[in-house]
Design a protein around this motif. Sequence first.
Motif, PDB file in Angstrom:
ATOM      1  N   TYR A 174       0.833  -1.200   0.000  1.00 32.69           N
ATOM      2  CA  TYR A 174       0.000   0.000   0.000  1.00 32.69           C
ATOM      3  C   TYR A 174       0.872   1.257   0.000  1.00 32.69           C
ATOM      4  N   GLY A 175       0.592   2.158  -0.932  1.00 30.31           N
ATOM      5  CA  GLY A 175       1.322   3.415  -1.013  1.00 30.31           C
ATOM      6  C   GLY A 175       2.695   3.301  -1.638  1.00 30.31           C
ATOM      7  N   THR A 176       3.017   2.133  -2.175  1.00 30.76           N
ATOM      8  CA  THR A 176       4.309   1.942  -2.846  1.00 30.76           C
ATOM      9  C   THR A 176       4.054   1.672  -4.325  1.00 30.76           C
ATOM     10  N   GLU A 177       5.127   1.456  -5.066  1.00 28.42           N
ATOM     11  CA  GLU A 177       5.010   1.141  -6.482  1.00 28.42           C
ATOM     12  C   GLU A 177       4.859  -0.356  -6.742  1.00 28.42           C
ATOM     13  N   SER A 178       4.824  -1.151  -5.683  1.00 27.95           N
ATOM     14  CA  SER A 178       4.722  -2.598  -5.843  1.00 27.95           C
ATOM     15  C   SER A 178       3.364  -2.989  -6.411  1.00 27.95           C
ATOM     16  N   ALA A 179       3.379  -3.858  -7.414  1.00 29.16           N
ATOM     17  CA  ALA A 179       2.137  -4.336  -8.015  1.00 29.16           C
ATOM     18  C   ALA A 179       1.326  -5.160  -7.027  1.00 29.16           C
ATOM     19  N   LEU A 180       1.997  -5.717  -6.006  1.00 24.30           N
ATOM     20  CA  LEU A 180       1.293  -6.552  -5.036  1.00 24.30           C
ATOM     21  C   LEU A 180       0.390  -5.743  -4.117  1.00 24.30           C
ATOM     22  N   GLY A 181       0.503  -4.420  -4.163  1.00 25.01           N
ATOM     23  CA  GLY A 181      -0.390  -3.590  -3.376  1.00 25.01           C
ATOM     24  C   GLY A 181      -1.814  -3.600  -3.904  1.00 25.01           C
ATOM     25  N   GLU A 182      -1.987  -3.982  -5.179  1.00 28.27           N
ATOM     26  CA  GLU A 182      -3.318  -4.097  -5.764  1.00 28.27           C
ATOM     27  C   GLU A 182      -3.970  -5.388  -5.267  1.00 28.27           C
ATOM     28  N   PRO A 183      -5.201  -5.331  -4.750  1.00 28.42           N
ATOM     29  CA  PRO A 183      -5.843  -6.521  -4.165  1.00 28.42           C
ATOM     30  C   PRO A 183      -5.896  -7.731  -5.091  1.00 28.42           C
ATOM     31  N   VAL A 184      -6.214  -7.519  -6.369  1.00 31.63           N
ATOM     32  CA  VAL A 184      -6.302  -8.661  -7.294  1.00 31.63           C
ATOM     33  C   VAL A 184      -4.925  -9.286  -7.490  1.00 31.63           C
ATOM     34  N   ASN A 185      -3.906  -8.447  -7.641  1.00 30.41           N
ATOM     35  CA  ASN A 185      -2.545  -8.977  -7.782  1.00 30.41           C
ATOM     36  C   ASN A 185      -2.116  -9.725  -6.518  1.00 30.41           C
ATOM     37  N   ALA A 186      -2.473  -9.178  -5.356  1.00 28.56           N
ATOM     38  CA  ALA A 186      -2.119  -9.832  -4.094  1.00 28.56           C
ATOM     39  C   ALA A 186      -2.817 -11.177  -3.963  1.00 28.56           C
ATOM     40  N   LEU A 187      -4.097 -11.226  -4.341  1.00 32.24           N
ATOM     41  CA  LEU A 187      -4.832 -12.493  -4.279  1.00 32.24           C
ATOM     42  C   LEU A 187      -4.259 -13.489  -5.274  1.00 32.24           C
ATOM     43  N   PHE A 188      -3.871 -13.007  -6.458  1.00 28.97           N
ATOM     44  CA  PHE A 188      -3.243 -13.867  -7.460  1.00 28.97           C
ATOM     45  C   PHE A 188      -1.961 -14.480  -6.880  1.00 28.97           C
TER      46      PHE A 188
END
Length: 511
Positions: free
Chosen positions: A94-108
Amino acid sequence: MSVRVDWRQSVALTGTVTKYLAVAMLVPLGISFVYGEDTVVFLISIAIAIVVGLALEQVSDSHELGPREALLFVGLSWGAVAVIGAIPYVIAGYGTESALGEPVNALFESMSGFTTTGATATDEISFARHSHALLMWRQLTQWLGGMGIIVLMVAILPEAAVNGAQLIESEAPGPELQKLTPKIAETARLLWLFYLGFTVLYILILLGLHYTGYAPNMDAYNAVAHGFTTLPTGGFSPQAESIAYFSPAVQWAVIPFMLIAGMNFALFYLLLQDEYAAFLQDRELQAYLGANAGVAVILWGLLFTGSAPPLELGGITQGALENSLRQATFQVASLLNSTGYATSNFAEWGNTAQGVLLFAMFIGGSAGSTGGGVKIVRWLVVLKSIRRQLFTTAHPSAVRPVRLGGQVIDEDVINAIYGFTLLYLLTFGIATVFLLLDAGRVGLELTVFEAISASLATIGNIGPGFGFLGPFGTYELFPETSKLLMIFLMWIGRLEIIPVFVLFTGAFWNE
């Protein structure tokens, strides 16, 4: 019609699984103390897992599951752990440039971890972008999912052991459950002990290579991290270059453990009983090792002669006996049983070599292993039943049962294998078409070969595909609708499709 399934019992026991997931998060929490990174992330995640778990447990005070409730519990549990497992990615990103901050990407990423798929939705794996704690959590999710979360619950929870056989059969890969002991909880504990034992042995070997100078990059963190993802045939690595980051000695050391991970773990019980002949004469084991050897020889020939890769890679392997043999043996062992590690970017190899690897991806590991795919034993039964059909067509009055290892295969089992295989291929085909259409909708350039590999890599829990989905690539470019589909494919692929699809039928829910 009245509802026949007591879903409250399934939800309550799912809460227990969710609550115990907080215990697993203590590992990355400890890593966070060591490196001083993301401690708050895992403290919050642990608190959420406990609160959600306790809340779900209040839905019912009974944990006695019937056959249908057991199926629902297995499906819900795998969905729940993926959702809870995604929380650290979301908070850390959250608040970073990491793609994993996006919920769908994190769930993936979380579903890919627990189902031991090894596909990633992040654009960069590095310690510069992600903490040691978060990357270790990513590794640990694969180890938890490898032998099976439900198998672990049956081994340690009395309430799960009551319906242990039904639960493990719904989760375990392969057409049937092999009971090693009269009590199913003891069988579950034995399987996890084999799994743990091989993991520890593997880590010690990697550390031995490091301290003897054969693997300078394989420090303690990397040894444990890869121990968490090799035996579950997961394929995640904290290094962006996967196993290519490490020395040839490490690459050779990984191969036998990938092969072990694709074997039926129940066979190792035979070794404990000194039944070596029964171990070596197992038809599925012979077919599994034979398939690995046969496909590897073909690929080695292509690499050694330089007839498959592009010119720049052909210069590396052409005429180089050890290198070409290592690359071929490693990649076949990795993709045939769905591990997904890489020692080279095989997405840049020629079409012939990629075709050989695609064929290997369809084969799969053994039943009772941590490998994905259709499974060797199913292909054996399909081939033997086809041969039986050809024989009885020529000899209409003949009665010829299908045998495997001298044992007659029940006709109901054969029909179930045909049903699974057909449903697997049909789902894979429909998903491929959807991915192509969805990519066209958003203007993503996706070839048919890439779409096929994406569909197969997710439903088969394999991980890497071809093209931009190669071993050093990412699934981040796909639209969210495609990612949600692939999350579903990973989920049903890990649970062998039918235990999930049956939840969507009216016959399951009604009298």
